[in-house]
Design a protein around this motif. Structure first.
Motif, PDB file in Angstrom:
ATOM      1  N   GLU A   1       8.594   4.550  -4.057  1.00  0.00           N
ATOM      2  CA  GLU A   1       8.144   3.173  -3.796  1.00  0.00           C
ATOM      3  C   GLU A   1       7.850   3.042  -2.297  1.00  0.00           C
ATOM      4  O   GLU A   1       8.776   2.983  -1.473  1.00  0.00           O
ATOM      5  CB  GLU A   1       9.250   2.199  -4.235  1.00  0.00           C
ATOM      6  CG  GLU A   1       9.083   0.770  -3.790  1.00  0.00           C
ATOM      7  CD  GLU A   1       7.777   0.151  -4.230  1.00  0.00           C
ATOM      8  OE1 GLU A   1       6.765   0.357  -3.517  1.00  0.00           O
ATOM      9  OE2 GLU A   1       7.745  -0.531  -5.270  1.00  0.00           O
ATOM     10  N   ALA A   2       6.557   3.023  -1.980  1.00  0.00           N
ATOM     11  CA  ALA A   2       6.167   3.029  -0.571  1.00  0.00           C
ATOM     12  C   ALA A   2       6.315   1.655   0.083  1.00  0.00           C
ATOM     13  O   ALA A   2       6.252   1.534   1.306  1.00  0.00           O
ATOM     14  CB  ALA A   2       4.727   3.519  -0.434  1.00  0.00           C
ATOM     15  N   ASP A   3       6.520   0.616  -0.705  1.00  0.00           N
ATOM     16  CA  ASP A   3       6.681  -0.718  -0.129  1.00  0.00           C
ATOM     17  C   ASP A   3       8.111  -0.988   0.340  1.00  0.00           C
ATOM     18  O   ASP A   3       8.395  -2.038   0.904  1.00  0.00           O
ATOM     19  CB  ASP A   3       6.273  -1.798  -1.143  1.00  0.00           C
ATOM     20  CG  ASP A   3       4.762  -1.840  -1.348  1.00  0.00           C
ATOM     21  OD1 ASP A   3       4.037  -1.345  -0.457  1.00  0.00           O
ATOM     22  OD2 ASP A   3       4.325  -2.352  -2.394  1.00  0.00           O
ATOM     23  N   LEU A   4       9.020  -0.054   0.044  1.00  0.00           N
ATOM     24  CA  LEU A   4      10.397  -0.201   0.525  1.00  0.00           C
ATOM     25  C   LEU A   4      10.769   1.031   1.332  1.00  0.00           C
ATOM     26  O   LEU A   4      10.580   2.156   0.860  1.00  0.00           O
ATOM     27  CB  LEU A   4      11.371  -0.321  -0.654  1.00  0.00           C
ATOM     28  CG  LEU A   4      11.378  -1.618  -1.454  1.00  0.00           C
ATOM     29  CD1 LEU A   4      12.128  -1.410  -2.769  1.00  0.00           C
ATOM     30  CD2 LEU A   4      12.013  -2.755  -0.661  1.00  0.00           C
TER      31      LEU A   4
ATOM     32  N   CYS B   1      13.329 -10.367  -4.177  1.00  0.00           N
ATOM     33  CA  CYS B   1      12.713 -11.613  -3.716  1.00  0.00           C
ATOM     34  C   CYS B   1      13.800 -12.675  -3.614  1.00  0.00           C
ATOM     35  O   CYS B   1      14.958 -12.415  -3.948  1.00  0.00           O
ATOM     36  CB  CYS B   1      11.602 -12.068  -4.662  1.00  0.00           C
ATOM     37  SG  CYS B   1      12.176 -12.477  -6.324  1.00  0.00           S
TER      38      CYS B   1
ATOM     39  N   THR C   1       6.226 -12.259  -5.837  1.00  0.00           N
ATOM     40  CA  THR C   1       6.808 -10.903  -5.877  1.00  0.00           C
ATOM     41  C   THR C   1       7.295 -10.540  -7.275  1.00  0.00           C
ATOM     42  O   THR C   1       6.928  -9.496  -7.817  1.00  0.00           O
ATOM     43  CB  THR C   1       7.957 -10.773  -4.859  1.00  0.00           C
ATOM     44  OG1 THR C   1       7.434 -11.018  -3.555  1.00  0.00           O
ATOM     45  CG2 THR C   1       8.586  -9.390  -4.893  1.00  0.00           C
TER      46      THR C   1
ATOM     47  N   ARG D   1       9.120   4.125  -8.236  1.00  0.00           N
ATOM     48  CA  ARG D   1       8.443   3.329  -9.261  1.00  0.00           C
ATOM     49  C   ARG D   1       8.484   4.094 -10.580  1.00  0.00           C
ATOM     50  O   ARG D   1       8.108   5.257 -10.634  1.00  0.00           O
ATOM     51  CB  ARG D   1       6.973   3.092  -8.885  1.00  0.00           C
ATOM     52  CG  ARG D   1       6.825   2.220  -7.672  1.00  0.00           C
ATOM     53  CD  ARG D   1       5.343   1.938  -7.398  1.00  0.00           C
ATOM     54  NE  ARG D   1       5.225   1.062  -6.247  1.00  0.00           N
ATOM     55  CZ  ARG D   1       4.067   0.580  -5.797  1.00  0.00           C
ATOM     56  NH1 ARG D   1       2.926   0.923  -6.405  1.00  0.00           N
ATOM     57  NH2 ARG D   1       4.031  -0.222  -4.761  1.00  0.00           N
TER      58      ARG D   1
ATOM     59  N   LEU E   1       5.093  -8.430  -1.490  1.00  0.00           N
ATOM     60  CA  LEU E   1       5.910  -7.264  -1.173  1.00  0.00           C
ATOM     61  C   LEU E   1       7.392  -7.502  -1.463  1.00  0.00           C
ATOM     62  O   LEU E   1       7.903  -8.594  -1.263  1.00  0.00           O
ATOM     63  CB  LEU E   1       5.743  -6.890   0.309  1.00  0.00           C
ATOM     64  CG  LEU E   1       4.346  -6.389   0.688  1.00  0.00           C
ATOM     65  CD1 LEU E   1       4.238  -6.219   2.195  1.00  0.00           C
ATOM     66  CD2 LEU E   1       4.029  -5.070  -0.029  1.00  0.00           C
ATOM     67  N   PRO E   2       8.080  -6.462  -1.920  1.00  0.00           N
ATOM     68  CA  PRO E   2       9.520  -6.575  -2.162  1.00  0.00           C
ATOM     69  C   PRO E   2      10.321  -6.497  -0.866  1.00  0.00           C
ATOM     70  O   PRO E   2       9.934  -5.793   0.061  1.00  0.00           O
ATOM     71  CB  PRO E   2       9.806  -5.339  -3.030  1.00  0.00           C
ATOM     72  CG  PRO E   2       8.794  -4.332  -2.594  1.00  0.00           C
ATOM     73  CD  PRO E   2       7.551  -5.114  -2.219  1.00  0.00           C
TER      74      PRO E   2
ATOM     75  N   LYS F   1       4.304  -5.946 -12.996  1.00  0.00           N
ATOM     76  CA  LYS F   1       3.694  -4.980 -12.074  1.00  0.00           C
ATOM     77  C   LYS F   1       3.223  -3.720 -12.790  1.00  0.00           C
ATOM     78  O   LYS F   1       2.570  -2.875 -12.210  1.00  0.00           O
ATOM     79  CB  LYS F   1       4.709  -4.544 -10.993  1.00  0.00           C
ATOM     80  CG  LYS F   1       5.243  -5.682 -10.129  1.00  0.00           C
ATOM     81  CD  LYS F   1       6.003  -5.161  -8.902  1.00  0.00           C
ATOM     82  CE  LYS F   1       7.272  -4.395  -9.217  1.00  0.00           C
ATOM     83  NZ  LYS F   1       8.354  -5.257  -9.747  1.00  0.00           N
TER      84      LYS F   1
ATOM     85  N   ILE G   1      10.828  -1.105 -10.277  1.00  0.00           N
ATOM     86  CA  ILE G   1      11.407  -0.447  -9.103  1.00  0.00           C
ATOM     87  C   ILE G   1      12.823  -0.028  -9.479  1.00  0.00           C
ATOM     88  O   ILE G   1      13.644  -0.841  -9.917  1.00  0.00           O
ATOM     89  CB  ILE G   1      11.417  -1.363  -7.867  1.00  0.00           C
ATOM     90  CG1 ILE G   1      10.004  -1.870  -7.560  1.00  0.00           C
ATOM     91  CG2 ILE G   1      12.007  -0.610  -6.662  1.00  0.00           C
ATOM     92  CD1 ILE G   1       9.926  -2.800  -6.350  1.00  0.00           C
TER      93      ILE G   1
ATOM     94  N   GLY H   1      -0.495  -7.988  -3.554  1.00  0.00           N
ATOM     95  CA  GLY H   1      -0.193  -8.221  -2.144  1.00  0.00           C
ATOM     96  C   GLY H   1       1.221  -8.704  -1.869  1.00  0.00           C
ATOM     97  O   GLY H   1       1.654  -8.703  -0.723  1.00  0.00           O
TER      98      GLY H   1
END
Ligand code: ADP
Ligand code: ZN
Ligand code: MG
Length: 506
Positions: free
Chosen positions: A309-312, A40, A57, A95, A65-66, A105, A109, A63
């Motif tokens: 980690e699906a957000d990255l 962030c 973050t 994760r 996101l990184p 969280k 990560i 919600g």
């Protein structure tokens, strides 16, 4: 140290008890110096106001996101290049799940199956020996927040606490976790490694050793039968796996690492000699009591439920890695100090041990003779700092004062003997050189004063004069001592010697 050296050492020290060799591997967390956090845009700059450098973050709000900070990746790649590590073309994040108040969280990560660096090495020197320590992996992750245990409004230890406060300013600061091979055979080597690692990180400009908590160490230690250490110091994977080891947590300094490990060596050796088994467990280093205490049996990897980690997105690093350039490192600088300034190996090592010292020294060489500057920095300044358990970092704001002191000697304003005294006063009283010299009346004696002192020493000590005439060696030294006394050490010994001889021989 070779296998044979291990055995001899054990035998010397322990007599008949010499049956075990020490095995140590380190997991080191270092904070990377970046302006903003790793996922962030919050500042990483430490502040005394808790929970101010935070955002959705790094607070783990739903919600948020990184977004990966490129500067952190570059710092990791610099380390990779410095330790000659393998860097994959593409890396990714995982994760690591666990529930703890410093982790909003409930997962961290981190990197799992594709660390950004693997298979590197760092050379350390202990005594005269040099050893290559293997770096298994070094991966990028985020720091959790920090917990402060308190009682009645004051900080205390976790077991004495009434309540605990959490500060998320640190949550999301980029970390490198550096895992070594179990290559250390002695607590002193582990300490030397940490100093060397810190020095490399500082040379790379990616680390601030002065920052609280910027280096944290978990130390793994076991004992293996000395007979299982093969030639060339190697120990088979089977032997390593069979040895029950402890993992000591909560170590935050080089010295702490050595002390904690030395404590474990004694504890484990004593248990083994009594025929007891070492429990495979996590232990906590209690710095103030100087002991390790059992915390829990070691968690296994499966406990963390690692998943991608699906957000990255996966990170292509090949191109960036190819562009990374790193500055001169301690070894190269040491070599250069030898060839460029004519320094011996020991002086060059001391002067390059930290970047701050090396920079200060090199700056002095623009004004003073490199040999003279080396003596002042390596022997005088570092010696006096070391004696006071201080480091150059503690006096970085005062380097101009030290330069001024050397200038005063160089310009013959004070004697070298007095300069040492001034340096000590500067460190003990915190004054600048001019103030100390003024207060102690240490300015160099003028010629008339020295001449008068020479005359007085001769007339007050007729026996010494007779001894001198009879060729007794000590007499001249005695008279010199008298002159130095009378001038409060502010006369130049060389010229006093000359003046005395001239008067006595003439
Ligand atoms: P884990 O999976 O339990 O974390 P790793 O294989 O990742 O174990 O190793 C963690 C650390 O323990 C490494 O620094 C490694 O060098 C060290 N280590 C491995 N075996 C031993 C041993 N027998 N004695 C001391 N340290 C060891
Ligand atoms: Zn943030
Ligand atoms: Mg591990």
């Amino acid at each position: 140290m070779t296998a044979r050296a291990v055995e001899t050492h054990e035998a010397d020290e322990e007599g008949s008890r010499g049956e075990f060799a020490i095995v140590i591997g380190l997991e080191v967390h270092v904070q990377l110096e970046t302006d903003t956090k790793v996922f962030c845009g919050c500042a990483t700059e430490p502040t005394n106001e808790p929970n101010t450098n935070v955002c959705p973050t790094c607070l783990g709000l739903p919600g948020a996101l990184p977004v990966l900070n490129e500067a952190a990746v570059e710092a990791a790649l610099k380390l990779g290049q410095a330790i000659d590590a393998e860097v994959p073309d593409r890396t990714r994040f995982h994760r690591k799940n666990y529930y703890y108040p410093d982790l909003p969280k409930n997962f961290q990560i981190t990197q799992y199956d594709a660390p950004i660096c693997s298979d590197g090495e760092i050379e350390v020197r202990v005594g005269g020996d040099s050893r290559e320590i293997g770096i298994t992996r070094a991966h990028l992750e985020e720091d959790p927040g920090s917990l402060g245990h308190a009682r009645g409004g004051r900080r205390t230890s976790i077991d004495a606490a009434e309540y605990t406060l959490v500060d998320y300013n640190r949550a999301g600061v980029p970390l490198m976790e550096i895992v070594t091979e179990p290559d250390f055979r002695d607590p002193a080597e582990a300490r030397a490694f940490l100093s060397k690692l810190e020095s490399v990180l500082e040379y790379l400009g990616i680390f601030d050793a002065g920052r609280d908590g910027s280096l944290r160490v978990d130390a793994n230690i076991s004992m293996v039968p000395a007979d299982d250490v093969a030639a060339g110091d190697s120990i088979s994977a089977d032997v390593l796996a069979a040895a029950n080891r402890t993992e000591v947590k909560n170590i935050s300094s080089h010295k702490g690492a050595q002390r904690a490990l030395a404590y474990e060596v004694t504890r484990q050796r004593n248990a083994l000699e009594r025929g007891r088994e070492i429990a495979q467990e996590t232990r906590h280093w209690d710095e103030s009591r100087g002991v390790t205490v059992s915390m829990r049996t070691k968690e296994a990897e499966a406990d963390y439920r690692y998943f991608a980690e699906a957000d990255l997105p996966p990170l292509e690093v090949a191109e960036l890695a190819a562009e990374i350039e790193i500055p001169e490192l301690p070894e190269a600088r040491r070599e250069r100090f030898g060839s460029e300034y004519g320094l011996g190996r020991e002086a060059a090592s001391k002067l390059t041990s930290t970047k701050a010292v090396a920079d200060f020294y090199e700056d002095l060489t623009t004004e003073f003779d490199p040999g003279v500057a080396a003596t002042w920095v390596a022997d005088e300044l570092l010696g006096e700092l070391n004696y006071r358990d201080m480091a150059i970092e503690d006096v970085v704001g005062r380097l101009d004062e030290f330069r001024r002191l050397i200038e005063l000697v160089d310009q013959d304003e004070i004697t070298e003997t007095n300069a040492t005294t001034v340096l000590r006063e500067m460190l003990d009283a915190g004054d600048d050189p001019a103030t100390v010299i003024e207060r102690e009346g240490m300015g160099k004696a003028d010629d008339d004063e020295v001449t008068a002192a020479v005359e007085a020493a001769i007339s007050e000590n007729p026996e010494a004069v007779v001894d001198y005439e009879n060729g007794e060696d000590g007499a001249l030294n005695y008279l010199m001592g008298q002159v130095m006394d009378k001038t409060g050490g502010s006369a130049d010994p060389g010229s006093v010697n000359g003046m005395l001889r001239e008067r006595l021989d003439g």
